[in-house]
Design an enzyme around this catalytic site. Structure first.
Site, PDB file in Angstrom:
ATOM      1  N   HIS A  62       0.817  -1.221   0.000  1.00 17.33           N
ATOM      2  CA  HIS A  62       0.000   0.000   0.000  1.00 17.33           C
ATOM      3  C   HIS A  62       0.851   1.271   0.000  1.00 17.33           C
ATOM      4  CE1 HIS A  62      -3.134  -2.982   1.433  1.00 17.33           C
ATOM      5  NE2 HIS A  62      -3.515  -2.567   0.244  1.00 17.33           N
ATOM      6  N   ASP A  86      -9.993  -4.295   0.188  1.00 21.33           N
ATOM      7  CA  ASP A  86      -9.533  -4.339   1.581  1.00 21.33           C
ATOM      8  C   ASP A  86      -9.400  -2.948   2.189  1.00 21.33           C
ATOM      9  OD1 ASP A  86      -6.532  -3.464   1.070  1.00 21.33           O
ATOM     10  OD2 ASP A  86      -7.059  -4.917  -0.458  1.00 21.33           O
ATOM     11  N   GLY A 138     -14.903  -2.372 -12.703  1.00 26.33           N
ATOM     12  CA  GLY A 138     -14.048  -1.233 -13.035  1.00 26.33           C
ATOM     13  C   GLY A 138     -13.923  -1.022 -14.535  1.00 26.33           C
ATOM     14  N   ASP A 155      -5.735  -1.554  -8.298  1.00 30.75           N
ATOM     15  CA  ASP A 155      -5.317  -2.471  -7.218  1.00 30.75           C
ATOM     16  C   ASP A 155      -6.180  -3.719  -7.374  1.00 30.75           C
ATOM     17  OD1 ASP A 155      -4.722  -3.724  -4.853  1.00 30.75           O
ATOM     18  OD2 ASP A 155      -5.260  -2.050  -3.560  1.00 30.75           O
ATOM     19  N   SER A 156      -5.811  -4.513  -8.372  1.00 36.02           N
ATOM     20  CA  SER A 156      -6.699  -5.591  -8.817  1.00 36.02           C
ATOM     21  C   SER A 156      -6.181  -6.961  -8.391  1.00 36.02           C
ATOM     22  CB  SER A 156      -6.751  -5.567 -10.345  1.00 36.02           C
ATOM     23  OG  SER A 156      -5.474  -5.890 -10.849  1.00 36.02           O
ATOM     24  N   PRO A 162     -12.600 -12.281 -12.225  1.00 42.18           N
ATOM     25  CA  PRO A 162     -13.148 -10.928 -12.360  1.00 42.18           C
ATOM     26  C   PRO A 162     -12.098  -9.880 -12.741  1.00 42.18           C
ATOM     27  CG  PRO A 162     -13.192 -11.673 -10.044  1.00 42.18           C
ATOM     28  CD  PRO A 162     -12.825 -12.853 -10.888  1.00 42.18           C
TER      29      PRO A 162
HETATM   30  N1  SAM Z   1      -3.295  -6.341  -3.048  1.00 39.17           N
HETATM   31  C1  SAM Z   1      -3.964  -7.398  -3.711  1.00 39.17           C
HETATM   32  C2  SAM Z   1      -3.127  -8.240  -4.600  1.00 39.17           C
HETATM   33  O1  SAM Z   1      -2.451  -7.726  -5.490  1.00 39.17           O
HETATM   34  O2  SAM Z   1      -3.166  -9.441  -4.419  1.00 39.17           O
HETATM   35  C3  SAM Z   1      -5.181  -6.971  -4.401  1.00 39.17           C
HETATM   36  C4  SAM Z   1      -6.146  -6.521  -3.399  1.00 39.17           C
HETATM   37  S1  SAM Z   1      -7.744  -6.147  -3.773  1.00 39.17           S
HETATM   38  C5  SAM Z   1      -8.473  -7.183  -2.583  1.00 39.17           C
HETATM   39  C6  SAM Z   1      -8.229  -6.750  -5.333  1.00 39.17           C
HETATM   40  C7  SAM Z   1      -9.707  -6.524  -5.545  1.00 39.17           C
HETATM   41  O3  SAM Z   1      -9.975  -6.333  -6.925  1.00 39.17           O
HETATM   42  C8  SAM Z   1     -10.600  -7.684  -5.100  1.00 39.17           C
HETATM   43  O4  SAM Z   1     -11.326  -7.315  -3.977  1.00 39.17           O
HETATM   44  C9  SAM Z   1     -11.509  -7.950  -6.315  1.00 39.17           C
HETATM   45  O5  SAM Z   1     -12.846  -8.203  -5.963  1.00 39.17           O
HETATM   46  C10 SAM Z   1     -11.350  -6.656  -7.085  1.00 39.17           C
HETATM   47  N2  SAM Z   1     -11.648  -6.776  -8.516  1.00 39.17           N
HETATM   48  C11 SAM Z   1     -11.338  -7.819  -9.334  1.00 39.17           C
HETATM   49  N3  SAM Z   1     -11.799  -7.573 -10.577  1.00 39.17           N
HETATM   50  C12 SAM Z   1     -12.414  -6.361 -10.545  1.00 39.17           C
HETATM   51  C13 SAM Z   1     -13.092  -5.580 -11.522  1.00 39.17           C
HETATM   52  N4  SAM Z   1     -13.239  -6.005 -12.785  1.00 39.17           N
HETATM   53  N5  SAM Z   1     -13.582  -4.375 -11.144  1.00 39.17           N
HETATM   54  C14 SAM Z   1     -13.446  -3.931  -9.861  1.00 39.17           C
HETATM   55  N6  SAM Z   1     -12.823  -4.639  -8.904  1.00 39.17           N
HETATM   56  C15 SAM Z   1     -12.306  -5.840  -9.228  1.00 39.17           C
END
Ligand code: SAM
Length: 284
Positions: A62, A86, A138, A155-156, A162
């Site tokens: 972060h 998170d 997103g 931050d995906s 998804p």
């Molecule tokens: N720090 C982490 C890592 O690199 O492993 C990533 C953390 S964060 C929890 C990633 C988030 O992206 C997840 O909660 C997931 O639900 C979200 N996510 C995945 N695809 C997405 C999309 N198309 N649009 C918005 N959010 C998405």
């Protein structure tokens, strides 16, 4: 009886953490969510069996995803965060009094709900009045935006399930359009070390380079991610993170950080030769 969380990093490599207590298991519309407690890493959560955040090492990720662009352009006011359920990225952004507005677009509301309960360390600033939460994809959200944001942080999850759409040409093109003329895009850029991850990071680099005139990659050591060697992408229409970093301005803010400092900022763009070669191959 011993309980261990084991993640498959390649067909031939596994990474394990001894679990003290499983805290939560659920299946959302998009993915399986698990939360565990451990002695070494505190609470940690995984999506579809892949590590997302641990209490012990989340500060590295972060700090690096937020403070590198913020120190490059201290005038950033309007930010879009994609994924990041998170809350750790938003927590770091809200430390800047100069930021006026943060849109956070997370596809899975259940991730946010679970993190509010089990990871308050990262989710603690999601109710800041400057933060606007959207529970949608997103990829779709950015399609309708034009000349709006100073900074987009992606931050995906990894480029399957998804998160797949967040690594496409269409997405990067729409991010370019959604950014103002001096806008910056920072994304989690996978790892260069194991082949499958290295291929994903090359693909991402190649696609981002098609849109942005300035396109760099920087690194950090994240113990719980595959190989521990992780990359971030810095793409921009105007600012170069190495020549435009305003060290004096950032240091005068007096933000206490556990990982980031302006020396790390500059050093993190110095890449090992094998990573430079992978990027050069991808850029051709
Ligand atoms: N720090 C982490 C890592 O690199 O492993 C990533 C953390 S964060 C929890 C990633 C988030 O992206 C997840 O909660 C997931 O639900 C979200 N996510 C995945 N695809 C997405 C999309 N198309 N649009 C918005 N959010 C998405």
């Amino acid at each position: 009886m011993e309980l261990w969380y084991t993640e498959q990093h390649t067909d031939n490599v596994r990474f394990s953490i001894k679990v003290d207590k499983p805290l939560y298991t659920g299946q959302s519309e998009f993915q399986r969510i698990d939360v565990f407690n451990s002695k070494e890493f505190g609470n940690f959560f995984t999506l579809d069996g892949l590590m997302m955040v641990t209490q012990k090492d989340e500060f590295i990720y972060h700090d690096m995803i937020v403070h590198v662009p913020m120190a490059t352009n201290p005038k950033i006011k309007n930010v879009l965060v994609i994924g990041a359920g998170d809350g750790g990225t938003v927590r770091e952004l809200t430390r800047y009094a100069t930021i006026e507005h943060i849109d956070m677009v997370e596809i899975d509301k259940m991730v946010v709900d679970v993190c509010r309960e089990y990871l308050p360390q990262t989710a603690c600033k999601l109710d800041d009045p400057r933060v606007h939460l959207y529970f949608e994809d997103g990829l779709k959200f950015v399609r309708t935006k034009e000349n709006t944001y100073d900074l987009i942080i992606v931050d995906s999850t990894d480029p399957f399930g998804p998160g797949e759409g967040l690594f496409t040409k269409e997405f990067y093109g729409n991010c370019y359009k959604a950014l103002k003329e001096d806008g910056i895009l920072v994304n989690q850029h996978e790892s260069p070390y194991y082949d499958e991850y290295a291929k994903s990071m090359q693909r991402a680099h190649k696609r981002i380079k098609e849109f942005f005139p300035i396109c760099r990659v920087y690194q950090a050591h994240i113990p719980t991610y595959p190989s521990g060697h992780w990359l971030f992408g810095f793409a921009s229409k105007k600012y170069d993170p190495l020549t435009d970093i305003d060290e004096k301005a950032w240091n005068s803010l007096g933000l206490k950080t556990k990982y980031y400092n302006t020396d790390i900022h500059k050093g993190s763009f110095a890449l090992p030769n094998y990573v430079k070669e992978l990027l050069a191959e991808a850029g051709e």
